[in-house]
Design a protein around this motif. Sequence first.
Motif, mmCIF file in Angstrom:
data_model
loop_
_atom_site.group_PDB
_atom_site.id
_atom_site.type_symbol
_atom_site.label_atom_id
_atom_site.label_comp_id
_atom_site.label_asym_id
_atom_site.label_seq_id
_atom_site.Cartn_x
_atom_site.Cartn_y
_atom_site.Cartn_z
ATOM 1 N N LEU A 156 0.825 -1.208 0.000
ATOM 2 C CA LEU A 156 0.000 0.000 0.000
ATOM 3 C C LEU A 156 0.860 1.259 0.000
ATOM 4 N N LEU A 157 1.847 1.289 0.889
ATOM 5 C CA LEU A 157 2.719 2.459 0.967
ATOM 6 C C LEU A 157 3.477 2.652 -0.339
ATOM 7 N N GLY A 158 3.987 1.558 -0.905
ATOM 8 C CA GLY A 158 4.718 1.653 -2.165
ATOM 9 C C GLY A 158 3.844 2.140 -3.304
ATOM 10 N N TYR A 159 2.601 1.679 -3.335
ATOM 11 C CA TYR A 159 1.677 2.095 -4.395
ATOM 12 C C TYR A 159 1.383 3.588 -4.300
ATOM 13 N N LEU A 160 1.116 4.069 -3.093
ATOM 14 C CA LEU A 160 0.844 5.495 -2.904
ATOM 15 C C LEU A 160 2.084 6.337 -3.193
ATOM 16 N N ALA A 161 3.262 5.799 -2.844
ATOM 17 C CA ALA A 161 4.503 6.567 -3.001
ATOM 18 C C ALA A 161 4.887 6.763 -4.461
ATOM 19 N N ARG A 162 4.377 5.920 -5.349
ATOM 20 C CA ARG A 162 4.700 6.088 -6.770
ATOM 21 C C ARG A 162 4.109 7.384 -7.320
ATOM 22 N N HIS A 163 3.022 7.851 -6.695
ATOM 23 C CA HIS A 163 2.369 9.079 -7.169
ATOM 24 C C HIS A 163 2.005 9.948 -5.964
ATOM 25 N N PRO A 164 2.994 10.531 -5.289
ATOM 26 C CA PRO A 164 2.693 11.357 -4.111
ATOM 27 C C PRO A 164 1.799 12.539 -4.479
ATOM 28 N N GLY A 165 0.813 12.782 -3.630
ATOM 29 C CA GLY A 165 -0.117 13.879 -3.867
ATOM 30 C C GLY A 165 -1.374 13.463 -4.601
ATOM 31 N N ARG A 169 -8.770 6.202 -5.815
ATOM 32 C CA ARG A 169 -10.068 5.665 -5.420
ATOM 33 C C ARG A 169 -9.876 4.304 -4.752
ATOM 34 N N MET A 170 -10.773 3.982 -3.828
ATOM 35 C CA MET A 170 -10.692 2.700 -3.135
ATOM 36 C C MET A 170 -10.716 1.540 -4.123
ATOM 37 N N GLU A 171 -11.569 1.652 -5.149
ATOM 38 C CA GLU A 171 -11.679 0.572 -6.130
ATOM 39 C C GLU A 171 -10.360 0.365 -6.866
ATOM 40 N N GLU A 172 -9.660 1.458 -7.142
ATOM 41 C CA GLU A 172 -8.391 1.362 -7.854
ATOM 42 C C GLU A 172 -7.328 0.699 -6.986
ATOM 43 N N LEU A 173 -7.258 1.116 -5.722
ATOM 44 C CA LEU A 173 -6.291 0.512 -4.811
ATOM 45 C C LEU A 173 -6.567 -0.970 -4.624
ATOM 46 N N MET A 179 -6.333 -7.669 -6.807
ATOM 47 C CA MET A 179 -6.686 -8.300 -8.077
ATOM 48 C C MET A 179 -8.049 -8.985 -8.025
ATOM 49 N N GLU A 180 -9.014 -8.373 -7.337
ATOM 50 C CA GLU A 180 -10.351 -8.946 -7.251
ATOM 51 C C GLU A 180 -11.361 -7.977 -7.839
ATOM 52 N N GLU A 181 -12.409 -8.540 -8.446
ATOM 53 C CA GLU A 181 -13.413 -7.710 -9.097
ATOM 54 C C GLU A 181 -14.289 -6.978 -8.093
ATOM 55 N N GLU A 182 -14.599 -7.618 -6.959
ATOM 56 C CA GLU A 182 -15.472 -7.016 -5.960
ATOM 57 C C GLU A 182 -14.626 -6.415 -4.842
ATOM 58 N N LEU A 214 -13.926 9.485 -1.653
ATOM 59 C CA LEU A 214 -13.073 9.275 -2.823
ATOM 60 C C LEU A 214 -12.015 8.217 -2.566
ATOM 61 N N GLY A 215 -11.062 8.498 -1.677
ATOM 62 C CA GLY A 215 -10.021 7.504 -1.447
ATOM 63 C C GLY A 215 -8.875 8.036 -0.619
ATOM 64 N N TYR A 216 -7.650 7.573 -0.954
ATOM 65 C CA TYR A 216 -6.472 7.866 -0.143
ATOM 66 C C TYR A 216 -5.327 8.368 -1.017
#
Length: 222
Positions: A156-165, A169-173, A179-182, A214-216
């Motif tokens: 999670l931290l690595g994913y957010l750190a790729r695009h700081p700022g 969306r929760m669905e995207e994360l 890797m699940e549809e729901e 929206l999300g994080y």
Amino acid sequence: MAERILVIEDDPDIQHLLDLTLRDEGYETVTATTAWEGLSIARSTRLDLAMVDLNLPDMNGSVVTKKLRNDHCHLPIVILTALDAIEHKVHLMDLGANDFIVKPFNSDELLARLHVQFRQKSEGTLRVGVLEVNFRTGLATWAGRKLELSGKEFELLGYLARHPGRVFRMEELYGSLWMEEEPSESLLRVHMFNLRRKLETAGVVGVIRTVRGLGYGLVLPS
């Protein structure tokens, strides 16, 4: 050199299916039917990833995961489980698992999850301000201080750190990391809460931004 995957699974049919699926994808496999056999292989063989069944005949897979994590802090570990409860998934992540596959599983989903693990290992080190995320070792530091994170918290931290700022969306994360549809908002909230708590324990406060509805996102001090 092909990535080598250890498969610890006592069901011969599932083990055979995993072996065929992984080899067809170009991976090299090493198989074990008991926990002790798998742990012995892990101590003597170069491995790039381990897949562990939760219900092994001689030891619970959660204990195996903890032992593997203690001995191989950088090894990605994927759990095979028939249990799908959120509390169960969070517990596995806290023990050191990087991901989980719920049985019965789809081969395409399984391979996609493995690709995520290997892609992260190949990305090297990301530095954003005083935050450093090393995808090869699975370690993150803040101003030189090691952050004690579970596998999914690190992702999670690595994913957010790729695009700081940027606010994700929760669905995207959830779709990218699980890797699940729901999407399960409750599972994501639990991991995000734990990530915040561990960052605050390390003295890192206010860097995870929540935008209601929206999300994080990750906000680093200037």
